[in-house]
Design a protein around this motif. Structure first.
Motif, PDB file in Angstrom:
ATOM      1  N   ASP A   8       0.815  -1.160   0.011  1.00 45.98           N
ATOM      2  CA  ASP A   8       0.151  -0.093   0.080  1.00 45.98           C
ATOM      3  C   ASP A   8       0.987   1.166   0.010  1.00 45.98           C
ATOM      4  O   ASP A   8       1.521   1.365   1.046  1.00 45.98           O
ATOM      5  CB  ASP A   8      -0.879  -0.126   1.435  1.00 45.98           C
ATOM      6  N   ASN A  41      -6.778   0.959  -9.730  1.00 47.57           N
ATOM      7  CA  ASN A  41      -7.769   2.052  -9.004  1.00 47.57           C
ATOM      8  C   ASN A  41      -8.630   1.592  -7.652  1.00 47.57           C
ATOM      9  O   ASN A  41      -9.670   0.837  -7.926  1.00 47.57           O
ATOM     10  CB  ASN A  41      -8.903   2.595  -9.941  1.00 47.57           C
ATOM     11  N   PRO A  42      -7.788   1.593  -6.602  1.00 50.15           N
ATOM     12  CA  PRO A  42      -8.392   0.681  -5.347  1.00 50.15           C
ATOM     13  C   PRO A  42      -9.785   1.284  -5.152  1.00 50.15           C
ATOM     14  O   PRO A  42     -10.078   2.808  -5.253  1.00 50.15           O
ATOM     15  CB  PRO A  42      -7.444   1.223  -4.485  1.00 50.15           C
ATOM     16  N   GLN A  43     -10.719   0.432  -4.746  1.00 50.33           N
ATOM     17  CA  GLN A  43     -12.268   0.739  -4.504  1.00 50.33           C
ATOM     18  C   GLN A  43     -12.612   0.201  -3.036  1.00 50.33           C
ATOM     19  O   GLN A  43     -12.292  -1.150  -2.984  1.00 50.33           O
ATOM     20  CB  GLN A  43     -13.174   0.258  -5.689  1.00 50.33           C
ATOM     21  N   ASN A  44     -12.606   1.052  -2.325  1.00 53.59           N
ATOM     22  CA  ASN A  44     -13.093   0.717  -0.726  1.00 53.59           C
ATOM     23  C   ASN A  44     -14.503   0.107  -0.750  1.00 53.59           C
ATOM     24  O   ASN A  44     -15.458   0.359  -1.117  1.00 53.59           O
ATOM     25  CB  ASN A  44     -12.861   2.084   0.243  1.00 53.59           C
ATOM     26  N   ARG A  53      -2.314   3.565  -3.742  1.00 58.43           N
ATOM     27  CA  ARG A  53      -1.707   2.671  -5.045  1.00 58.43           C
ATOM     28  C   ARG A  53      -1.560   1.445  -4.188  1.00 58.43           C
ATOM     29  O   ARG A  53      -0.598   1.463  -3.290  1.00 58.43           O
ATOM     30  CB  ARG A  53      -0.503   3.415  -5.514  1.00 58.43           C
ATOM     31  N   ILE A  54      -2.053   0.429  -4.870  1.00 58.93           N
ATOM     32  CA  ILE A  54      -1.896  -0.991  -4.375  1.00 58.93           C
ATOM     33  C   ILE A  54      -0.875  -1.632  -5.614  1.00 58.93           C
ATOM     34  O   ILE A  54      -1.090  -1.747  -6.584  1.00 58.93           O
ATOM     35  CB  ILE A  54      -3.128  -1.790  -4.326  1.00 58.93           C
TER      36      ILE A  54
END
Length: 98
Positions: A8, A41-44, A53-54
């Motif tokens: 992360d 595009n990380p989505q919670n 950024r993952i």
């Protein structure tokens, strides 16, 4: 058994981080590592985690994952990443049967 390194990353110096991104792929090759996720595009979906950024790397074994992280091949890129970002990183074993 496969192993994964999950990062992360909060990029604080975009120009230096771009140099890191150029160096990292070559450092993975001797350890049979590969990118599974690189940015995206990380989505919670649950909780309050808000990564920017993952990155997920896959290695054939935990030993290879840890050897890459401490290797001379990765050291120059690692120094760039550490100077250009704040990072949380874990290594985890995958499932033997997929």
């Amino acid at each position: 058994m496969p192993a994964y390194i999950i990062l992360d990353i909060d990029v604080t110096d975009a120009a230096t981080y771009e140099e890191y991104k150029k160096l990292t792929p070559g450092s993975l090759q001797p350890f049979d590592g590969k990118f599974i996720v690189r940015g995206g595009n990380p989505q919670n979906l649950e909780g309050d985690w808000s990564p920017t950024r993952i990155v997920v790397l896959e290695f054939p074994t935990m030993e290879q994952a840890k050897a890459w992280h401490s290797s001379d091949e990765y050291a120059p890129a690692k120094a760039l990443r550490q100077s250009a970002s704040s990072t949380q990183m874990i290594a985890v074993e995958g499932c033997a049967d997929g």
